[in-house]
Design an enzyme around this catalytic site. Sequence first.
Site, PDB file in Angstrom:
ATOM      1  N   ARG A 182      34.599  -5.276   9.215  1.00  0.00           N
ATOM      2  CA  ARG A 182      35.677  -6.276   9.336  1.00  0.00           C
ATOM      3  C   ARG A 182      35.329  -7.299  10.418  1.00  0.00           C
ATOM      4  NH1 ARG A 182      36.612  -6.101   4.886  1.00  0.00           N
ATOM      5  NH2 ARG A 182      34.900  -4.601   4.888  1.00  0.00           N
ATOM      6  N   GLN A 193      32.546   1.541   0.216  1.00  0.00           N
ATOM      7  CA  GLN A 193      33.902   1.161   0.629  1.00  0.00           C
ATOM      8  C   GLN A 193      34.971   1.890  -0.185  1.00  0.00           C
ATOM      9  OE1 GLN A 193      34.541  -3.093   1.966  1.00  0.00           O
ATOM     10  NE2 GLN A 193      32.685  -3.406   0.760  1.00  0.00           N
ATOM     11  N   ASP A 244      37.271  -5.748 -10.739  1.00  0.00           N
ATOM     12  CA  ASP A 244      36.956  -5.877  -9.318  1.00  0.00           C
ATOM     13  C   ASP A 244      37.319  -4.580  -8.596  1.00  0.00           C
ATOM     14  OD1 ASP A 244      36.189  -6.997  -6.947  1.00  0.00           O
ATOM     15  OD2 ASP A 244      37.964  -8.258  -6.713  1.00  0.00           O
ATOM     16  N   GLU A 245      36.708  -4.345  -7.431  1.00  0.00           N
ATOM     17  CA  GLU A 245      36.992  -3.162  -6.605  1.00  0.00           C
ATOM     18  C   GLU A 245      36.906  -1.876  -7.440  1.00  0.00           C
ATOM     19  OE1 GLU A 245      37.090  -3.495  -3.548  1.00  0.00           O
ATOM     20  OE2 GLU A 245      37.993  -5.388  -2.971  1.00  0.00           O
ATOM     21  N   LYS A 262      31.579 -11.268  -3.570  1.00  0.00           N
ATOM     22  CA  LYS A 262      31.795 -10.730  -4.913  1.00  0.00           C
ATOM     23  C   LYS A 262      32.811 -11.542  -5.720  1.00  0.00           C
ATOM     24  CE  LYS A 262      35.184  -7.265  -3.392  1.00  0.00           C
ATOM     25  NZ  LYS A 262      36.345  -7.824  -4.064  1.00  0.00           N
ATOM     26  N   THR A 263      33.859 -12.047  -5.054  1.00  0.00           N
ATOM     27  CA  THR A 263      34.864 -12.827  -5.784  1.00  0.00           C
ATOM     28  C   THR A 263      34.247 -14.110  -6.322  1.00  0.00           C
ATOM     29  OG1 THR A 263      36.587 -11.939  -4.336  1.00  0.00           O
ATOM     30  CG2 THR A 263      37.158 -13.859  -5.649  1.00  0.00           C
TER      31      THR A 263
END
Length: 749
Positions: free
Chosen positions: A602, A249, A218-219, A32-33
């Site tokens: 993770r 998330q 973002d997020e 995504k970044t």
Amino acid sequence: MSIYDTLNDKQKEAVFYKDGPLLILAGAGSGKTRVLTHRIAYLIEEGVNPWNILAITFTNKAAKEMRERVNNLVEYGAESIWVSTFHSMCVRILKRYIDKIGFDNNFTIYDTDDQKTVMKDICKRINVDTKKIKERALLAEISKAKNEMITPEEYEKENASDFGKKKYIEAYREYQKQLKKNNALDFDDLLVKTVELLRSNGDVLVHYQERFKYIMVDEYQDTNTVQFLLIRLLAGNNGNICVVGDDDQSIYGFRGANVTNILDFEKYFPETKVIKLEQNYRSTQMILDAANAVISNNARRKEKSLWTENDEGRKLVFKRLESDWEEAEYISDEISAYIRENDCSYSSIACLYRTNAQSRILEEKFVRDGIPYKIIGGQNFYQRKEIKDLIAYLKAVDNGKDDVAVKRIINVPKRGIGATTINKIDTFAQANNLSFYDTLLNENALAVLGRSASKIQPFVDFIQKLRAQIKYESISDIMEKILNETGYLDELKAEGTDEAKSRIENIDEFFNKIVDYEVRNEKPSLSEFLDEISLIADIDNLEKDSDYVVLMTIHSAKGLEFPKVFLCGMEEGLFPGKAVLYSNSDKELEEERRLCYVAITRAMESMTITCAMRRMSKGEMQYNAMSRFVKEIPGHIMESDIYMGSSSSGRSVSKDSGSSNISGRISKPTNNSSAKAILRTRAFDTKQYTVKKQQVLEYGVGDTVKHTKFGIGQVTNITEGGRDYEVTVEFVTAGTKKMFASFAKLKKV
């Protein structure tokens, strides 16, 4: 070669979508970044002025990473783009315009400790019994209200008929009065006051709407109500807003995050384009299959399924140990074996757990076995006593209205100014509506203090001198005078202990921070420096070049990745926690399941899940069944060699069980209420067994049961006999007993 050639088709679609609202549903590890930064580059290529772009994220670390990536992609104008956290953005706006809503522009930002100090004084003033209502409970309630943009007046109206909220109402009102008097804002206020400013000042709102023509967040799944309102205000009629997030998330509901912000985004921004990023670049397919299986049990979510072009990978491993100590022992042994067999570093391994308290036994075992480790999420550098003392001195120089800062240092180092004198000053200040520091300058107040005034005068003279000098001297020069003229350093040197030496080293590091700030800024100012360090939520303790196993809570692990992950303590009552189980709240249970999803994703190559049959908690032995989240992982991707304890009849092995799940997977609930009731009943059972006359046991292996004579125990084995089922139970006081189910009449607890 174009910079966009490295993107997959869905990423390109998101990058090249220019105008109108855009919702990017970015699964874990989907890049995504990269999409956000390339989209910024594309907008500039398309003629958008960098000055008109705003990119918001949640942490300083994420903002720094985004800024670096943008700088690498954009040759010209990158410095004009606002890449910022929510709080940093709000500080920039408020420092310029907060005087329009009644504050001075050099306001102070209060951290958690400062808030507690203020609330402690308020509790004394309004006679709150802190044994019944803790300061942190009052602050949590206030924070919750602010996150929903509820003012003290509105809070009072909503809770006027609730006698139990009387002190909360009073505390909220007094807390806000004190902050206003101190010319201070807490972190929630940074957001609330920015929304208040934009709502009440049309010219300021228009200025920023015209400035930020393209907004990216973002997020987005972690935004709360006030952040949502802020974004809607800034986006205005323009509608060029792009949000990136993953509802799966969303794990910060306890902090006020509202998952409906992302789930209902299209309702508030009509004609939204929705793009799903489902290709994962981090994990093996086995790990992703486990994550997908778990999260699919949540009813309210945006449908998506992670996939990868990476190797299929190895199966997940599930181990159930007899006790929490044996769990730690097993993990320690597995880490040592993993290091030997894979010729890798300790830093490639992480142990994740639901609560901080779980780290203690792991630490003890790692120390005994010589395994290097580090707990992430320890004390913030800026929360250490000596650093807070020095920051308080700088705050007193910058903003004399900051009562918390002045009170902290008035007798540091010791000047013979005791609590009685401070209380007298405080009483005079409250009675005359003065700040604490202004009271020190008041002749009438000093007259009341009598001989104690002579001890206060040198402190006041020193602060006044520094306030005059800061206009033409550097921050580092001022800090040097504070350290030398107060004797702060001399006291630590004279102490000569290891702790004192450590504090001196911290002071040296703080001095380095000041110098670094001065070098980075053409026109450094004390006020801006204090803003910068106030906005550092936590120091990134994860040093890339160090070799140690990482121990951390799952919340702390969000955004990180490790080749090998151990997920510890997967037991009902621990994960999901007891409070969630007792609440019977689908909303809270779904957030716990999202947290499990985050934990699984993770892992890059290998994951081991562990639990213990018994675990010490609050001085008592607890017997827990395995977590329902383990049962939701399909058996064909999970290896399980369940050790049932010394009292069992050997090992129970469940391997390669085809498409079935470990210990009988619970199927996804339907909307039918009776199906939900069945799910809740079965969720606690490890297995259902049928005995003579078609009777069904209400308990299974691993459950806690009660016997009329032997008391509380845990079922460790169930064996089919000729006429009945033989049940083995390990009782807390009576030891191990074997009995027939129909005669034992065990009750599940």
